[in-house]
Design a protein around this motif. Structure first.
Motif, PDB file in Angstrom:
ATOM      1  N   GLU A 168      -3.576   7.551  10.252  1.00  0.00           N
ATOM      2  CA  GLU A 168      -4.239   7.074  11.465  1.00  0.00           C
ATOM      3  C   GLU A 168      -5.409   6.149  11.113  1.00  0.00           C
ATOM      4  OE1 GLU A 168      -6.932   9.020  14.975  1.00  0.00           O
ATOM      5  OE2 GLU A 168      -5.241  10.209  14.240  1.00  0.00           O
ATOM      6  N   ALA A 169      -6.210   6.539  10.128  1.00  0.00           N
ATOM      7  CA  ALA A 169      -7.350   5.709   9.715  1.00  0.00           C
ATOM      8  C   ALA A 169      -6.887   4.385   9.130  1.00  0.00           C
ATOM      9  CB  ALA A 169      -8.209   6.469   8.700  1.00  0.00           C
ATOM     10  N   LEU A 170      -5.804   4.415   8.366  1.00  0.00           N
ATOM     11  CA  LEU A 170      -5.284   3.184   7.763  1.00  0.00           C
ATOM     12  C   LEU A 170      -4.613   2.284   8.788  1.00  0.00           C
ATOM     13  CD1 LEU A 170      -3.803   4.588   4.443  1.00  0.00           C
ATOM     14  CD2 LEU A 170      -5.831   3.135   4.697  1.00  0.00           C
TER      15      LEU A 170
ATOM     16  N   LEU B 231       0.871  -1.168   0.000  1.00  0.00           N
ATOM     17  CA  LEU B 231       0.000   0.000   0.000  1.00  0.00           C
ATOM     18  C   LEU B 231       0.912   1.224   0.000  1.00  0.00           C
ATOM     19  CD1 LEU B 231      -3.259   0.596   1.658  1.00  0.00           C
ATOM     20  CD2 LEU B 231      -1.445   2.144   2.349  1.00  0.00           C
ATOM     21  N   TYR B 232       0.720   2.089  -0.976  1.00  0.00           N
ATOM     22  CA  TYR B 232       1.510   3.312  -1.101  1.00  0.00           C
ATOM     23  C   TYR B 232       0.737   4.437  -0.422  1.00  0.00           C
ATOM     24  CZ  TYR B 232       3.869   0.777  -4.879  1.00  0.00           C
ATOM     25  OH  TYR B 232       4.558  -0.151  -5.627  1.00  0.00           O
ATOM     26  N   LEU B 233       1.397   5.178   0.440  1.00  0.00           N
ATOM     27  CA  LEU B 233       0.754   6.257   1.177  1.00  0.00           C
ATOM     28  C   LEU B 233       1.529   7.550   0.950  1.00  0.00           C
ATOM     29  CD1 LEU B 233      -1.309   7.299   3.273  1.00  0.00           C
ATOM     30  CD2 LEU B 233       0.278   6.529   5.054  1.00  0.00           C
ATOM     31  N   TYR B 234       0.841   8.521   0.340  1.00  0.00           N
ATOM     32  CA  TYR B 234       1.425   9.837   0.102  1.00  0.00           C
ATOM     33  C   TYR B 234       0.875  10.793   1.146  1.00  0.00           C
ATOM     34  CZ  TYR B 234       2.128  14.411  -2.011  1.00  0.00           C
ATOM     35  OH  TYR B 234       2.471  15.726  -2.230  1.00  0.00           O
ATOM     36  N   VAL B 235       1.770  11.342   1.965  1.00  0.00           N
ATOM     37  CA  VAL B 235       1.396  12.264   3.043  1.00  0.00           C
ATOM     38  C   VAL B 235       2.308  13.488   2.958  1.00  0.00           C
ATOM     39  CG1 VAL B 235       0.338  10.595   4.628  1.00  0.00           C
ATOM     40  CG2 VAL B 235       2.803  10.852   4.623  1.00  0.00           C
ATOM     41  N   PRO B 236       1.885  14.533   2.224  1.00  0.00           N
ATOM     42  CA  PRO B 236       2.769  15.672   1.992  1.00  0.00           C
ATOM     43  C   PRO B 236       3.237  16.386   3.259  1.00  0.00           C
ATOM     44  CG  PRO B 236       0.561  16.093   1.136  1.00  0.00           C
ATOM     45  CD  PRO B 236       0.602  14.676   1.565  1.00  0.00           C
ATOM     46  N   ASP B 237       2.463  16.326   4.343  1.00  0.00           N
ATOM     47  CA  ASP B 237       2.863  16.976   5.597  1.00  0.00           C
ATOM     48  C   ASP B 237       3.497  16.003   6.582  1.00  0.00           C
ATOM     49  OD1 ASP B 237       1.985  19.500   4.768  1.00  0.00           O
ATOM     50  OD2 ASP B 237      -0.062  19.056   5.406  1.00  0.00           O
TER      51      ASP B 237
ATOM     52  N   ALA C  66      -8.665  -3.244  12.531  1.00  0.00           N
ATOM     53  CA  ALA C  66      -9.771  -3.916  11.841  1.00  0.00           C
ATOM     54  C   ALA C  66      -9.565  -3.959  10.323  1.00  0.00           C
ATOM     55  CB  ALA C  66     -11.092  -3.223  12.165  1.00  0.00           C
ATOM     56  N   LEU C  67      -8.820  -3.019   9.792  1.00  0.00           N
ATOM     57  CA  LEU C  67      -8.568  -3.013   8.345  1.00  0.00           C
ATOM     58  C   LEU C  67      -7.661  -4.155   7.903  1.00  0.00           C
ATOM     59  CD1 LEU C  67      -7.985   0.720   7.311  1.00  0.00           C
ATOM     60  CD2 LEU C  67      -9.806  -0.806   6.558  1.00  0.00           C
ATOM     61  N   TRP C  68      -6.852  -4.662   8.817  1.00  0.00           N
ATOM     62  CA  TRP C  68      -5.811  -5.603   8.409  1.00  0.00           C
ATOM     63  C   TRP C  68      -6.127  -7.051   8.697  1.00  0.00           C
ATOM     64  CZ3 TRP C  68      -3.539  -3.475   4.806  1.00  0.00           C
ATOM     65  CH2 TRP C  68      -3.377  -2.104   4.793  1.00  0.00           C
ATOM     66  N   ARG C  69      -7.223  -7.361   9.351  1.00  0.00           N
ATOM     67  CA  ARG C  69      -7.687  -8.742   9.541  1.00  0.00           C
ATOM     68  C   ARG C  69      -6.663  -9.821   9.147  1.00  0.00           C
ATOM     69  NH1 ARG C  69     -11.542  -8.236   5.163  1.00  0.00           N
ATOM     70  NH2 ARG C  69     -11.814  -6.055   5.314  1.00  0.00           N
ATOM     71  N   ASP C  70      -5.899 -10.269  10.059  1.00  0.00           N
ATOM     72  CA  ASP C  70      -4.967 -11.387   9.829  1.00  0.00           C
ATOM     73  C   ASP C  70      -3.939 -11.137   8.737  1.00  0.00           C
ATOM     74  OD1 ASP C  70      -6.283 -12.840  11.833  1.00  0.00           O
ATOM     75  OD2 ASP C  70      -7.763 -13.570  10.391  1.00  0.00           O
ATOM     76  N   THR C  71      -3.687  -9.897   8.401  1.00  0.00           N
ATOM     77  CA  THR C  71      -2.670  -9.549   7.408  1.00  0.00           C
ATOM     78  C   THR C  71      -1.515  -8.883   8.135  1.00  0.00           C
ATOM     79  OG1 THR C  71      -4.370  -9.172   5.720  1.00  0.00           O
ATOM     80  CG2 THR C  71      -2.211  -8.201   5.319  1.00  0.00           C
TER      81      THR C  71
END
Length: 186
Positions: A156-158, A141-147, A162-167
């Motif tokens: 924070e949301a990512l 997963l690529y995350l671009y965060v300019p600040d 719960a988003l990662w369920r066994d990953t």
């Protein structure tokens, strides 16, 4: 000979789950691997597998044996991902964001133990987090965060479990991502 990078998740953060890099190098050498090097204190190790040790080896088997060795030696469980140079290079080449001129803190890759699809993130209103953005790649997963990551509501949301369920998911900034490509070059 194949060179791999081991990505250990959540070590040496805030004084918890301490894994000194010199000990980690010795541990990996003790598993029969060569050319062992580490990068930073955040759980990045590079090593080669040669000869009979290479027969039938997979990134999953390497990750499992290293995870077991870390647990036995240090007394705690650490999720481990192992990736070869070709995969790490492809992650860089496939980056959906322009990388020229970015600081390492502005772009991150979260390496994943399995492929994920967009349905997993359907509940996130992506427009609510702009200018921060993310894209899904091959077990990444690529995350671009300019600040920067510390100010990112999207990060924070990512990060919600719960988003990662066994990953297994572990993130590195762009400087580390590109450095691991250099270090694993055969």
């Amino acid at each position: 000979m194949t060179t791999y990078a081991a990505l250990l998740r959540g070590i040496n953060v805030g004084g918890h789950r301490k894994v000194p890099m010199a000990e980690l190098r010795r541990l990996i050498e003790g598993l029969g691997h060569g050319d062992v090097r580490t990068h930073l204190q955040s759980g990045n190790a590079v090593f080669s597998v040669v000869g009979r040790n290479a027969a039938g080896v997979t990134t999953e088997s390497l990750a499992a044996s290293l995870g077991e060795a870390v647990e036995e030696h240090f007394g705690f469980t650490v999720p481990v991902l192992v990736r070869d140079h070709a995969y790490l290079r492809a992650v860089v080449e496939d980056c959906p964001f322009p990388t020229a001129g970015l600081e390492g803190r502005q772009l991150h890759v979260t390496y994943l133990s399995e492929p994920v699809d967009a349905d997993r993130f359907a509940a996130l209103d992506r427009s609510a987090f702009l200018p921060d953005e993310f894209r899904i790649g091959d077990r990444a997963l690529y995350l671009y965060v300019p600040d920067g990551l510390g100010r990112s509501r999207l990060a924070e949301a990512l990060g919600r479990p719960a988003l990662w369920r066994d990953t297994v998911a572990t993130s590195r900034n762009w400087n580390t991502v590109t450095r691991l490509v250099e270090m694993t070059r055969d």
